[in-house]
Structures are given as C-alpha cells and as structure tokens.
Design a protein around this motif. Sequence first.
Motif, PDB file in Angstrom:
ATOM      1  N   ARG A 185     -65.230 -19.245   7.332  1.00 43.63           N
ATOM      2  CA  ARG A 185     -64.397 -18.071   6.929  1.00 43.63           C
ATOM      3  C   ARG A 185     -63.370 -18.641   5.694  1.00 43.63           C
ATOM      4  NH1 ARG A 185     -60.527 -15.124  10.777  1.00 43.63           N
ATOM      5  NH2 ARG A 185     -58.661 -14.662   9.855  1.00 43.63           N
ATOM      6  N   ILE A 186     -63.321 -17.599   4.948  1.00 39.23           N
ATOM      7  CA  ILE A 186     -62.251 -17.766   3.583  1.00 39.23           C
ATOM      8  C   ILE A 186     -61.545 -16.611   3.753  1.00 39.23           C
ATOM      9  CG2 ILE A 186     -63.852 -19.021   2.520  1.00 39.23           C
ATOM     10  CD1 ILE A 186     -64.697 -16.757   0.862  1.00 39.23           C
ATOM     11  N   GLU A 187     -60.251 -16.772   3.168  1.00 41.11           N
ATOM     12  CA  GLU A 187     -59.381 -15.760   2.789  1.00 41.11           C
ATOM     13  C   GLU A 187     -58.938 -15.563   1.463  1.00 41.11           C
ATOM     14  OE1 GLU A 187     -56.037 -16.895   5.304  1.00 41.11           O
ATOM     15  OE2 GLU A 187     -56.500 -15.929   7.163  1.00 41.11           O
ATOM     16  N   VAL A 188     -59.152 -14.491   0.670  1.00 42.23           N
ATOM     17  CA  VAL A 188     -58.822 -14.441  -0.516  1.00 42.23           C
ATOM     18  C   VAL A 188     -57.997 -13.027  -0.754  1.00 42.23           C
ATOM     19  CG1 VAL A 188     -61.131 -15.516  -1.110  1.00 42.23           C
ATOM     20  CG2 VAL A 188     -60.954 -12.779  -1.102  1.00 42.23           C
ATOM     21  N   ASP A 189     -57.324 -13.251  -2.109  1.00 40.18           N
ATOM     22  CA  ASP A 189     -56.526 -11.784  -2.401  1.00 40.18           C
ATOM     23  C   ASP A 189     -57.651 -10.524  -2.641  1.00 40.18           C
ATOM     24  OD1 ASP A 189     -55.417  -9.900  -4.010  1.00 40.18           O
ATOM     25  OD2 ASP A 189     -54.000 -11.337  -5.009  1.00 40.18           O
ATOM     26  N   PHE A 196     -70.202  -8.633  -1.777  1.00 43.35           N
ATOM     27  CA  PHE A 196     -70.771  -9.610  -0.730  1.00 43.35           C
ATOM     28  C   PHE A 196     -72.015  -8.882  -0.185  1.00 43.35           C
ATOM     29  CE2 PHE A 196     -67.098  -7.298   0.999  1.00 43.35           C
ATOM     30  CZ  PHE A 196     -67.834  -6.853   2.059  1.00 43.35           C
ATOM     31  N   GLU A 197     -72.890  -9.886   0.275  1.00 43.11           N
ATOM     32  CA  GLU A 197     -74.049  -9.621   1.009  1.00 43.11           C
ATOM     33  C   GLU A 197     -73.721  -8.752   2.401  1.00 43.11           C
ATOM     34  OE1 GLU A 197     -77.754 -12.083  -0.109  1.00 43.11           O
ATOM     35  OE2 GLU A 197     -76.349 -13.162   0.700  1.00 43.11           O
ATOM     36  N   GLU A 198     -74.654  -8.174   2.759  1.00 44.82           N
ATOM     37  CA  GLU A 198     -74.671  -7.781   4.369  1.00 44.82           C
ATOM     38  C   GLU A 198     -74.591  -8.857   5.144  1.00 44.82           C
ATOM     39  OE1 GLU A 198     -76.794  -4.187   6.840  1.00 44.82           O
ATOM     40  OE2 GLU A 198     -78.015  -5.259   5.613  1.00 44.82           O
ATOM     41  N   GLY A 199     -73.851  -8.853   6.463  1.00 43.01           N
ATOM     42  CA  GLY A 199     -73.835 -10.110   7.183  1.00 43.01           C
ATOM     43  C   GLY A 199     -72.562 -10.631   7.104  1.00 43.01           C
ATOM     44  N   ILE A 200     -71.841 -10.531   6.009  1.00 41.10           N
ATOM     45  CA  ILE A 200     -70.211 -10.819   5.851  1.00 41.10           C
ATOM     46  C   ILE A 200     -69.573  -9.997   6.708  1.00 41.10           C
ATOM     47  CG2 ILE A 200     -68.519 -11.481   4.126  1.00 41.10           C
ATOM     48  CD1 ILE A 200     -70.703 -13.563   4.132  1.00 41.10           C
ATOM     49  N   GLN A 201     -68.621 -10.361   7.339  1.00 37.40           N
ATOM     50  CA  GLN A 201     -67.566  -9.720   8.169  1.00 37.40           C
ATOM     51  C   GLN A 201     -66.558  -9.471   7.173  1.00 37.40           C
ATOM     52  OE1 GLN A 201     -68.378  -8.057  11.046  1.00 37.40           O
ATOM     53  NE2 GLN A 201     -70.479  -9.025  10.701  1.00 37.40           N
ATOM     54  N   TYR A 202     -65.978  -8.173   7.110  1.00 34.99           N
ATOM     55  CA  TYR A 202     -65.029  -8.279   5.960  1.00 34.99           C
ATOM     56  C   TYR A 202     -63.608  -7.592   6.773  1.00 34.99           C
ATOM     57  CZ  TYR A 202     -62.403  -5.855   2.116  1.00 34.99           C
ATOM     58  OH  TYR A 202     -61.355  -5.588   1.201  1.00 34.99           O
ATOM     59  N   GLY A 203     -62.474  -8.127   6.731  1.00 37.06           N
ATOM     60  CA  GLY A 203     -61.249  -7.529   7.248  1.00 37.06           C
ATOM     61  C   GLY A 203     -59.942  -7.630   6.390  1.00 37.06           C
ATOM     62  N   VAL A 204     -58.979  -6.927   6.444  1.00 32.55           N
ATOM     63  CA  VAL A 204     -57.794  -6.808   5.761  1.00 32.55           C
ATOM     64  C   VAL A 204     -56.663  -7.077   6.533  1.00 32.55           C
ATOM     65  CG1 VAL A 204     -56.637  -5.700   3.861  1.00 32.55           C
ATOM     66  CG2 VAL A 204     -58.906  -5.410   3.883  1.00 32.55           C
ATOM     67  N   GLY A 221     -40.758  -8.964  -8.397  1.00 36.13           N
ATOM     68  CA  GLY A 221     -41.850  -8.174  -8.930  1.00 36.13           C
ATOM     69  C   GLY A 221     -42.975  -8.031  -7.760  1.00 36.13           C
ATOM     70  N   GLY A 222     -43.058  -8.689  -6.800  1.00 38.28           N
ATOM     71  CA  GLY A 222     -44.249  -8.576  -5.666  1.00 38.28           C
ATOM     72  C   GLY A 222     -43.719  -8.132  -4.357  1.00 38.28           C
ATOM     73  N   GLU A 223     -44.492  -7.346  -3.877  1.00 42.63           N
ATOM     74  CA  GLU A 223     -44.308  -6.516  -2.515  1.00 42.63           C
ATOM     75  C   GLU A 223     -45.174  -6.954  -1.469  1.00 42.63           C
ATOM     76  OE1 GLU A 223     -44.722  -2.572  -3.344  1.00 42.63           O
ATOM     77  OE2 GLU A 223     -43.021  -2.309  -4.776  1.00 42.63           O
ATOM     78  N   GLY A 224     -45.329  -8.458  -1.321  1.00 42.13           N
ATOM     79  CA  GLY A 224     -46.364  -8.886  -0.321  1.00 42.13           C
ATOM     80  C   GLY A 224     -47.630  -9.162  -0.697  1.00 42.13           C
ATOM     81  N   LEU A 225     -48.647  -9.577  -0.255  1.00 39.23           N
ATOM     82  CA  LEU A 225     -49.906  -9.919  -0.509  1.00 39.23           C
ATOM     83  C   LEU A 225     -50.944  -9.479   0.537  1.00 39.23           C
ATOM     84  CD1 LEU A 225     -51.782 -11.478  -2.593  1.00 39.23           C
ATOM     85  CD2 LEU A 225     -51.695 -13.487  -1.124  1.00 39.23           C
ATOM     86  N   SER A 226     -51.973  -8.983   0.246  1.00 37.13           N
ATOM     87  CA  SER A 226     -53.159  -8.339   1.139  1.00 37.13           C
ATOM     88  C   SER A 226     -54.278  -9.338   1.030  1.00 37.13           C
ATOM     89  CB  SER A 226     -53.494  -6.870   0.769  1.00 37.13           C
ATOM     90  OG  SER A 226     -52.657  -5.884   0.929  1.00 37.13           O
ATOM     91  N   LEU A 227     -54.584  -9.959   2.029  1.00 37.05           N
ATOM     92  CA  LEU A 227     -55.449 -10.889   2.186  1.00 37.05           C
ATOM     93  C   LEU A 227     -56.911 -10.254   2.691  1.00 37.05           C
ATOM     94  CD1 LEU A 227     -53.737 -14.308   3.379  1.00 37.05           C
ATOM     95  CD2 LEU A 227     -54.741 -13.617   1.151  1.00 37.05           C
ATOM     96  N   VAL A 236     -70.980 -14.410  -1.601  1.00 36.64           N
ATOM     97  CA  VAL A 236     -69.679 -13.471  -1.866  1.00 36.64           C
ATOM     98  C   VAL A 236     -69.356 -13.870  -3.500  1.00 36.64           C
ATOM     99  CG1 VAL A 236     -67.158 -13.509  -1.515  1.00 36.64           C
ATOM    100  CG2 VAL A 236     -68.571 -13.864   0.292  1.00 36.64           C
ATOM    101  N   ILE A 237     -69.090 -12.632  -4.151  1.00 40.15           N
ATOM    102  CA  ILE A 237     -68.836 -12.901  -5.716  1.00 40.15           C
ATOM    103  C   ILE A 237     -67.180 -12.426  -5.649  1.00 40.15           C
ATOM    104  CG2 ILE A 237     -69.071 -11.957  -7.882  1.00 40.15           C
ATOM    105  CD1 ILE A 237     -72.124 -11.518  -6.867  1.00 40.15           C
ATOM    106  N   LEU A 238     -66.625 -13.344  -6.142  1.00 39.55           N
ATOM    107  CA  LEU A 238     -65.110 -13.135  -6.563  1.00 39.55           C
ATOM    108  C   LEU A 238     -64.954 -12.989  -8.113  1.00 39.55           C
ATOM    109  CD1 LEU A 238     -63.393 -15.756  -4.034  1.00 39.55           C
ATOM    110  CD2 LEU A 238     -64.000 -13.364  -3.668  1.00 39.55           C
ATOM    111  N   GLN A 239     -63.619 -12.232  -8.641  1.00 38.36           N
ATOM    112  CA  GLN A 239     -63.318 -12.470  -9.683  1.00 38.36           C
ATOM    113  C   GLN A 239     -62.051 -13.133 -10.055  1.00 38.36           C
ATOM    114  OE1 GLN A 239     -62.937  -8.212 -10.549  1.00 38.36           O
ATOM    115  NE2 GLN A 239     -61.035  -8.045  -9.652  1.00 38.36           N
ATOM    116  N   SER A 240     -61.922 -13.940 -11.182  1.00 29.45           N
ATOM    117  CA  SER A 240     -60.922 -14.759 -11.371  1.00 29.45           C
ATOM    118  C   SER A 240     -59.507 -13.804 -11.707  1.00 29.45           C
ATOM    119  CB  SER A 240     -61.108 -15.632 -12.443  1.00 29.45           C
ATOM    120  OG  SER A 240     -61.295 -15.108 -13.711  1.00 29.45           O
ATOM    121  N   LEU A 241     -59.792 -12.559 -12.272  1.00 27.64           N
ATOM    122  CA  LEU A 241     -58.678 -11.941 -12.776  1.00 27.64           C
ATOM    123  C   LEU A 241     -58.489 -10.486 -12.072  1.00 27.64           C
ATOM    124  CD1 LEU A 241     -56.472 -11.397 -14.982  1.00 27.64           C
ATOM    125  CD2 LEU A 241     -58.271 -10.229 -16.106  1.00 27.64           C
TER     126      LEU A 241
END
Length: 271
Positions: A185-189, A196-204, A221-227, A236-241
């Motif tokens: 399990r990982i949590e990301v912005d 990501f590939e099929e088989g990965i469970q995704y939630g927000v 300037g922030g209003e909370g964060l969605s993980l 899983v492919i993430l972007q740095s920006l």
Amino acid sequence: MTLQQEIVGNAMQMAVVSLQPGQTVYCEAGKFLFKTTNVTMETRLSGPSGHGGQQQSGQGGGMGGMLRQAMGTAMQVGQRMLAGESLAFQYFTSQGGEGTVGFAGVLPGEMRALELDGTRAWFAEKDAFVAAESTVDFGIAFAGGRTGMSGGEGFVLEKFTGYGTVIIAGAGNFIDLNPADFGGRIEVDTGCVVAFEEGIQYGVQRVGGLNRQGIMNAVFGGEGLSLATLEGNGRVILQSLTIESLANALKKAQGGDKQGPTGGLFSTHAG
C-alpha cells in the motif's frame, strides 16, 4: 501490430510514430503536432472498437443496428463530457507507404509507451492520454470519481484495454513504483498519479480539515490535500510535478501571489 514510435526531446518530449500502410493511430484533440502528406486525418465522435479502429457497421443490420450504434456513440460522448474530456478523437491512417505522425502532451515532462498484451488493462489520469493504436479500446472509469466529481477534483480515470501501444505523458519526471514493494500500500498526492495497471486498488481520501493545520494551510494558499491510496501488486507511474504546483509557481513568477507570509493576515506596516 506493435506501434513503431520514438520518444524524443528532453524537457518537453514528443512521440514520433511511424505508421505502416493501413495502420491507424488515434489521439485526443490538442495532442497532434504534425504528419506526412500520405497520412489521412479524420475526426470522429466514437472511440475505437478494438477491431482496427473501424466502427462495427450495423451491429446486426437494419435500423436496429444503426440505432444501437448511435446510442453507443452517444453514451461514449456523454461519458467523456461528464469527465471533462474532449468530445472527439482524431484518427490518422497511413495510405500508400509508411507515414509519420508526431504527438505531444500539454505540459513539460516525460512521455511513455505502454504495451498492452490483452491480459491487463491500464488506467490513466484523464489528462495523461496522448495517442494509441486503433486496436486499443478507450473507456472512462469513474473509480474514485464519486469523491472527485462531488468535490470538483476531477478524479476520473481513462481505461485502456485490448492489444497494442498506448502513449501517455506526464509533468516533470516519471517515478515507477509497485505497492507490493512497500507492504502492499502507498499513499500519494492525487495530482502525482499518472497511470497504473489493472489489479491495483485505487481510492481517494481528503486530509486537512478545519483544525489548526487546516487553518494554516488555508492561510498560506492550501485547502487541504487529497491522497490517492494505491494497493496491490502492479506497476504504478507517478509524476514529479503536479499541475497545481506548476500553476502556483507560474502565478508567483508573474507577481500574482501577494498574500504570502509578509502580506494578507500577517502583513505589518511601519509607522
């Protein structure tokens, strides 16, 4: 037939695709750059059928088949409209010899070619898709979308199935991870998720409410964060920006952010 393509460039990459005679590739509006004159271009509302990009004529014949085809097209258009996507696709087919087509994303960053072999689907963030072979099916997946649609976040995923090549793009640099390497399990912005590939469970989930930290986030300037929570075993492919961080950086560079620590609620005046 695997799509012959080359990713070129550095800070702003593009994909140069070589099409064999009769081979078709499609993209969303705004991703096309250039083509050779022997490549025809056609705009369609319907997505590829997974059968060489040709729409199934009639689907049973007669008025009933035409009606089913029209209803299917309308449902596809409606899904893309709800997801904030382009309503039409552009199709490119090589005629009379090898043809060349160029595509690019809309932000500075990397591109990647994903190969589908029919065993696993790929899910991509709604702005990541650039182009794909006509043998690849395109669909909208609203996994995690309930939170996003109600909260205005736009957590809508595109789903790619079938066989062939899909080209995606992201902002900044790509980061490849597998949740199985981190305890499953990982949590990301959410803004960092590209595909990501099929088989990965995704939630927000939303973090950062009206507590002390939440108030400080709002002030600065922030209003909370969605993980995004990604679980399972798969790529899983993430972007740095993120688009949000890029927009904030451009706003500050243009002098549009005047409410920093020395302004707004915390401004002081001599005298």
